[in-house]
Enzyme design. Sequence first.
Site, PDB file in Angstrom:
ATOM      1  N   HIS A 316     -26.173  38.635 -14.106  1.00  0.00           N
ATOM      2  CA  HIS A 316     -26.524  39.851 -14.848  1.00  0.00           C
ATOM      3  C   HIS A 316     -25.253  40.520 -15.355  1.00  0.00           C
ATOM      4  CE1 HIS A 316     -28.660  43.398 -16.092  1.00  0.00           C
ATOM      5  NE2 HIS A 316     -27.986  44.170 -15.254  1.00  0.00           N
ATOM      6  N   ASP A 339     -26.110  50.290 -16.905  1.00  0.00           N
ATOM      7  CA  ASP A 339     -26.832  49.068 -16.534  1.00  0.00           C
ATOM      8  C   ASP A 339     -28.222  49.111 -17.163  1.00  0.00           C
ATOM      9  OD1 ASP A 339     -28.150  46.934 -15.299  1.00  0.00           O
ATOM     10  OD2 ASP A 339     -27.081  47.207 -13.412  1.00  0.00           O
ATOM     11  N   CYS A 404     -29.389  41.301 -21.254  1.00  0.00           N
ATOM     12  CA  CYS A 404     -28.430  42.199 -20.598  1.00  0.00           C
ATOM     13  C   CYS A 404     -27.052  42.127 -21.257  1.00  0.00           C
ATOM     14  CB  CYS A 404     -28.328  41.880 -19.112  1.00  0.00           C
ATOM     15  SG  CYS A 404     -28.090  40.133 -18.726  1.00  0.00           S
TER      16      CYS A 404
END
Length: 468
Positions: A316, A339, A404
Amino acid sequence: MEGENKRKRGGIPLDFQLLLPSTDAGPEPQLVVVPSAAATGPAEEPVSAADAEPEPHGEETCMSDETLDFKIRRFRNLVGSTMPSNLPDRGNKLRATLKRYEAEMERRRLRGIAKGNDGCEKPKQSHSSSSVGASNGLSGGAPVSKFGSRLLMKLDEDVCLRNASQPQHSHRLRPRNGQTLVLVDEEEPQLIETNEQADKVDDCMKDIMVYYPSREDPESVEICYSDLKCLAPEGYLSSTIMNFYIRYLQQPRSPRDRGRCDYHFFNTYFYKKLKEAVLKERGDKEALFVKFRRWWKGVNIFEKAYIFLPIHEQLHWSLVIICIPDKEDESGPIVLHLDSLGYHSSRSVFDSVKSFLKEEWNYLNNQGEDPFELPIANKIWKNLPRRIDEKKIMVPQQKNDYDCGLFVLFFMERFIEDAPERLKKMGLDMFGRQWFKPEEASDLRRKIRDILMIKFKSASENRSASDP
């Protein structure tokens, strides 16, 4: 006697009209699979083809074993984290996708097949002929001849090649004049170009290397054409592509961009080295940190307005932005964590980054750094380790599990556009879930690919001109 010998030589007489009835005799018979009594024990009711379990048709059937295994590991990590609670459906789609991937992997295991990068199923080598028959839907345990097993393998390969040459969920018609008619979702036929032209482009690009921004730049990013694969739909961005766009953001494209000299960008490999350097136990820690400082040689990071630090952990991406306020603000550095899934532990990130800033502060003090030349107030500098603030920023959230990296790059791009010359604490209001639409970040995939395709075509033309 003569008639008897004639019958022996001629074989059994066959009545083809009786054995092969005409197609007008009635409806086509339905295929019925009857399990072998020897293999199943007591007789069971026949199972029709309509009631049999359907073959999978999802995206997972086209993945190689390596890709499928990677997806399963990633989805297990995501499902086991707190991320599903942040999704609109509470992670239901995520869990359903994981179940589908695991079912496909189990299907391959039971059928004894493997799938390579070309997308074709290849039967694994078997020491018994019966296993080949079982994997191809024949009666369980029924022996198959050597010729039969080879025939079944060939049929599997032909089916795979035929399926791989057709777009998913479409019906391909016969090509004509280099073009193909495709029925998409049962709509009117659409005339589209075949993949021949794209294949030719791939062939002439596959050995091209692009160095961005230039080959002479000591921090240039080396990109090969295969690196563009991660820019395909639902692809996870690689470090190479991430670092390319980070370097792209640093290049001034207007007079307004000249202020970017007050920014500092670390690449995607930095954070791992940071943790190794600052979280190591005492002993050779100081020597290791001095060696680690080569990553920003000649740069005083406390003079910069913003430091961008991408993080890649547990499959990630997230982003840290270190903000150095103006001297008049009389506040210490502010560490922001952004995030798009809330997957990384902000507490762990803050501890690592603050340790890094403290070590750098300690090193500069030992070197006799004059605080009056820094944009930080003198009284703040003296107690800087205790004046570092941290803030987990609420940002727009991605709606899938694979964007992401795009969100991290878009965070940087939008921050550069929106942030003041130096951020103050009150300036944190610029962030929020409404900062931008998630689709804007996802659309960055196409933009990056378009930029790189121009670079590769230019490199290809230059090579052709120099080597006719």
